[in-house]
Structures are given as C-alpha cells and as structure tokens.
Motif scaffolding. Sequence first.
Motif, PDB file in Angstrom:
ATOM      1  N   LEU A  25       0.803  -1.225   0.000  1.00 50.19           N
ATOM      2  CA  LEU A  25       0.000   0.000   0.000  1.00 50.19           C
ATOM      3  C   LEU A  25       0.837   1.277   0.000  1.00 50.19           C
ATOM      4  CD1 LEU A  25      -2.828  -1.093   2.451  1.00 50.19           C
ATOM      5  CD2 LEU A  25      -2.792  -1.182  -0.034  1.00 50.19           C
ATOM      6  N   MET A  26       2.166   1.159   0.089  1.00 51.32           N
ATOM      7  CA  MET A  26       3.021   2.340  -0.037  1.00 51.32           C
ATOM      8  C   MET A  26       3.075   2.817  -1.490  1.00 51.32           C
ATOM      9  SD  MET A  26       6.110   1.215   2.511  1.00 51.32           S
ATOM     10  CE  MET A  26       7.200   2.621   2.412  1.00 51.32           C
ATOM     11  N   HIS A  27       2.585   1.965  -2.400  1.00 51.92           N
ATOM     12  CA  HIS A  27       2.449   2.301  -3.825  1.00 51.92           C
ATOM     13  C   HIS A  27       3.772   2.364  -4.580  1.00 51.92           C
ATOM     14  CE1 HIS A  27      -1.807   2.907  -3.216  1.00 51.92           C
ATOM     15  NE2 HIS A  27      -1.570   3.808  -2.271  1.00 51.92           N
ATOM     16  N   TYR A  28       4.829   1.824  -3.995  1.00 53.18           N
ATOM     17  CA  TYR A  28       6.040   1.644  -4.781  1.00 53.18           C
ATOM     18  C   TYR A  28       5.814   0.495  -5.754  1.00 53.18           C
ATOM     19  CZ  TYR A  28       8.819   4.706  -1.758  1.00 53.18           C
ATOM     20  OH  TYR A  28       9.329   5.793  -1.084  1.00 53.18           O
ATOM     21  N   LYS A  29       6.379   0.602  -6.927  1.00 54.52           N
ATOM     22  CA  LYS A  29       6.218  -0.468  -7.907  1.00 54.52           C
ATOM     23  C   LYS A  29       6.985  -1.706  -7.446  1.00 54.52           C
ATOM     24  CE  LYS A  29       5.241   2.254 -12.023  1.00 54.52           C
ATOM     25  NZ  LYS A  29       5.595   2.538 -13.430  1.00 54.52           N
ATOM     26  N   HIS A  30       6.348  -2.854  -7.587  1.00 50.73           N
ATOM     27  CA  HIS A  30       6.992  -4.086  -7.137  1.00 50.73           C
ATOM     28  C   HIS A  30       6.836  -5.185  -8.177  1.00 50.73           C
ATOM     29  CE1 HIS A  30       2.769  -4.778  -5.958  1.00 50.73           C
ATOM     30  NE2 HIS A  30       3.061  -6.069  -6.103  1.00 50.73           N
ATOM     31  N   THR A  31       7.727  -6.145  -8.118  1.00 52.31           N
ATOM     32  CA  THR A  31       7.658  -7.325  -8.954  1.00 52.31           C
ATOM     33  C   THR A  31       7.854  -8.548  -8.070  1.00 52.31           C
ATOM     34  OG1 THR A  31       8.526  -8.384 -10.963  1.00 52.31           O
ATOM     35  CG2 THR A  31      10.130  -7.320  -9.506  1.00 52.31           C
ATOM     36  N   THR A  32       7.781  -9.729  -8.630  1.00 56.24           N
ATOM     37  CA  THR A  32       7.833 -10.952  -7.826  1.00 56.24           C
ATOM     38  C   THR A  32       8.858 -11.949  -8.373  1.00 56.24           C
ATOM     39  OG1 THR A  32       6.049 -11.987  -9.111  1.00 56.24           O
ATOM     40  CG2 THR A  32       5.414 -10.735  -7.148  1.00 56.24           C
ATOM     41  N   VAL A  33       9.330 -12.779  -7.474  1.00 57.94           N
ATOM     42  CA  VAL A  33      10.171 -13.934  -7.804  1.00 57.94           C
ATOM     43  C   VAL A  33       9.547 -15.139  -7.121  1.00 57.94           C
ATOM     44  CG1 VAL A  33      12.399 -15.043  -7.392  1.00 57.94           C
ATOM     45  CG2 VAL A  33      12.320 -12.653  -8.124  1.00 57.94           C
ATOM     46  N   VAL A  34       9.366 -16.228  -7.847  1.00 57.26           N
ATOM     47  CA  VAL A  34       8.714 -17.417  -7.311  1.00 57.26           C
ATOM     48  C   VAL A  34       9.754 -18.360  -6.720  1.00 57.26           C
ATOM     49  CG1 VAL A  34       7.288 -19.427  -7.875  1.00 57.26           C
ATOM     50  CG2 VAL A  34       6.828 -17.227  -8.968  1.00 57.26           C
ATOM     51  N   TYR A  35       9.437 -18.945  -5.563  1.00 61.73           N
ATOM     52  CA  TYR A  35      10.333 -19.912  -4.936  1.00 61.73           C
ATOM     53  C   TYR A  35       9.518 -20.962  -4.197  1.00 61.73           C
ATOM     54  CZ  TYR A  35       9.506 -18.036  -0.225  1.00 61.73           C
ATOM     55  OH  TYR A  35       8.938 -17.658   0.950  1.00 61.73           O
ATOM     56  N   GLU A  36      10.168 -22.050  -3.845  1.00 60.15           N
ATOM     57  CA  GLU A  36       9.509 -23.121  -3.101  1.00 60.15           C
ATOM     58  C   GLU A  36       9.895 -23.017  -1.633  1.00 60.15           C
ATOM     59  OE1 GLU A  36       9.224 -28.020  -2.922  1.00 60.15           O
ATOM     60  OE2 GLU A  36      10.250 -27.021  -4.581  1.00 60.15           O
ATOM     61  N   ARG A  37       8.893 -22.872  -0.799  1.00 63.58           N
ATOM     62  CA  ARG A  37       9.170 -22.753   0.632  1.00 63.58           C
ATOM     63  C   ARG A  37       9.526 -24.120   1.202  1.00 63.58           C
ATOM     64  NH1 ARG A  37       5.564 -20.465   5.703  1.00 63.58           N
ATOM     65  NH2 ARG A  37       7.286 -19.337   6.656  1.00 63.58           N
ATOM     66  N   LYS A  38      10.609 -24.172   1.964  1.00 57.51           N
ATOM     67  CA  LYS A  38      11.102 -25.435   2.507  1.00 57.51           C
ATOM     68  C   LYS A  38      10.489 -25.743   3.869  1.00 57.51           C
ATOM     69  CE  LYS A  38      15.581 -25.013   0.165  1.00 57.51           C
ATOM     70  NZ  LYS A  38      17.055 -24.997   0.343  1.00 57.51           N
ATOM     71  N   SER A  39      10.672 -26.987   4.290  1.00 52.24           N
ATOM     72  CA  SER A  39      10.231 -27.366   5.630  1.00 52.24           C
ATOM     73  C   SER A  39      11.185 -26.778   6.654  1.00 52.24           C
ATOM     74  CB  SER A  39      10.211 -28.894   5.774  1.00 52.24           C
ATOM     75  OG  SER A  39       9.328 -29.479   4.849  1.00 52.24           O
TER      76      SER A  39
END
Length: 311
Positions: free
Chosen positions: A185-199
């Motif tokens: 909600l700070m409205h800075y532009k963002h992007t994503t990186v996908v990863y697998e969460r480990k145990s």
Amino acid sequence: MQLISVIIPAYNESTGVHDAYKAVRKVFEEKLSSYDYEIIFVEDGSVDDTFSQIEIICANDHKVKGIKFLNNYGAHTAIRAGLESSNGDMAVFMACDLQDPPDVFPELVAQLQEPYDIVLAVRQTRADSFKDKIFSKMFFSLMRKYVSSKLPEEGSSMYLMSKKVVKSLKQFKERNLTLESMFVLMHYKHTTVVYERKSRIQGKSGWSFSKKIKIFIDFFVAYSYSPIRFVTVTGVIIFLLGIFWSLYVVLRTLIVGDMSPGWPALISVLVIGFGITNISLGIIAEYLWRVLDESRRRPNYIIDKKINFDE
C-alpha cells in the motif's frame, strides 16, 4: 560496492542462528561476491540462549550485528527494528528457520532495478501442514478481496527493498504494523520472484494460532474499512427484515387472525439482536483500542542491547 542488509528475526533459535548465518554467508561468497553485506539478527525476547549465540557470531564476524529486545514484540516488529537500524543500499529479511532460503537472494537482487523498488519472493508451494495451508489460503484470499488485490495469492515472507523504501518505512510510526500490507500500500512499484518454501529444519515455530489471529485482525482493522462497512450493511439488512416481519405480522393478524403471541419468537429476536449488537460493538472497539494505542505514543519496542553497531 553496494551494501545489502539482511534482517533475521530470531525467537528461541539457539542453534538456528548459526545455520542461518552460515547459509547467508555462503550465498554472498558464492553468488553475490560483488556485493558487500551486513547481517542483523534481532533477538525477540527469547527464553533460551539465542542472544548468547548471536554474541558469539558477532565476535567472530563484524559484518554481523545483534539487537536484543527487552521483551517479545513479534516478528514484524523485530523486522522493523532491523530495517530501521540497517545501513544497506538495499535490504531483505528472512526467517531464521531457513524456510525462506537465502538461495533466492541473487534472483531478488537481479530484479531490483528500475522501475521496481520492491521485489517479493512469492511462495509457489508450501511445505506446511494441511491446517496451515488452509489458514494461509483463506487469509490471503480475504486480504486480496478486502484490503488489496496487489497482495500475492500465496503470500510472501521475504522482501527485497531499495534504500528509498526503507527510508519511507521509517516514517510510519503506527504500532499495529503489518509489513505485507504496508509494502504493497506504499504504492512503490513491485515485482515478484517465485520460490519453493522449505520445511523447517529444526526447532519449533513461535508463530502460534493466537498470533495468526492477531495479524488477521490487524490486517482488516489497520488497512481496510470493511469491518465498519460490515456493521453498517448488517444493520440495514436487519432493519429491513424487521420492517418486513412487522408488516407480515400486522397483515396476517388483520386478514387471517391466526397469529398468537409467544415467548419463543421474542427470545429469538432478543438473542439475534444482542448477538449482532455485540459483534458490532466488538468491531468498533477494535478501532477505538487502536486509536487509544496510537494516542499513547509509546515506543514500538525497547532495545536492551546492541552489538557491532557504530553507536
């Protein structure tokens, strides 16, 4: 050489801090050697010797810094304290239990360039229990619907942000701060990186059910007017139902004449009415409590000790 600050909140992670330190250092030595780094452990009021172990690490590596809280304030507050004490050109936070692996750092760093100021590490899969998966799915579905559709569907526990974002975050003084909503909600532009969460490698999670409920309420009350709107809509619906029911009773009495007064109907109305009233008052009280909490202007956390900081 750019400096990257790594914030690691730690609660009862006596042995975990060593594993986290080694994992982060390995990533920088092997994959991010062109960057300098600092690791800031924030000990969140642990009841074991977590901070003593952090002191050992700090004594052997001056790139590692330690912050000790006087009490347990929660992971979000610990991350916030670490960010506010960081000096990096960019900053990232991660869990001490290595469920969010530092191996993702190079991908995050590669994506942090114009026009983006925030990179979210989005969980593709979760090595969690069925109960945790259901809770998380429900939580983020509601958040996306009533708070912001910009929130990732599966959630994110790791963010890389520019120094500009960290500086902006320091301006927010509210106590009931939830980082996921704040960053989006700070409205800075963002992007994503996908990863697998480990145990979780070792130890026991301090993310109790009561803490999950608190963060759930904080998301709604701090960043959405939906609860207040719910009270209003519910009141209107109940009022209209009452009008229609009253008309039905009057007309049936005048036309058919078979309506006999009875206490069961009266009790039902009273119970439903009191229930709705109590729910409404509870929601309003949540807002009032937060107004009171903010008006006191108490510190968000109290630091007992700091290691390897210039001050």
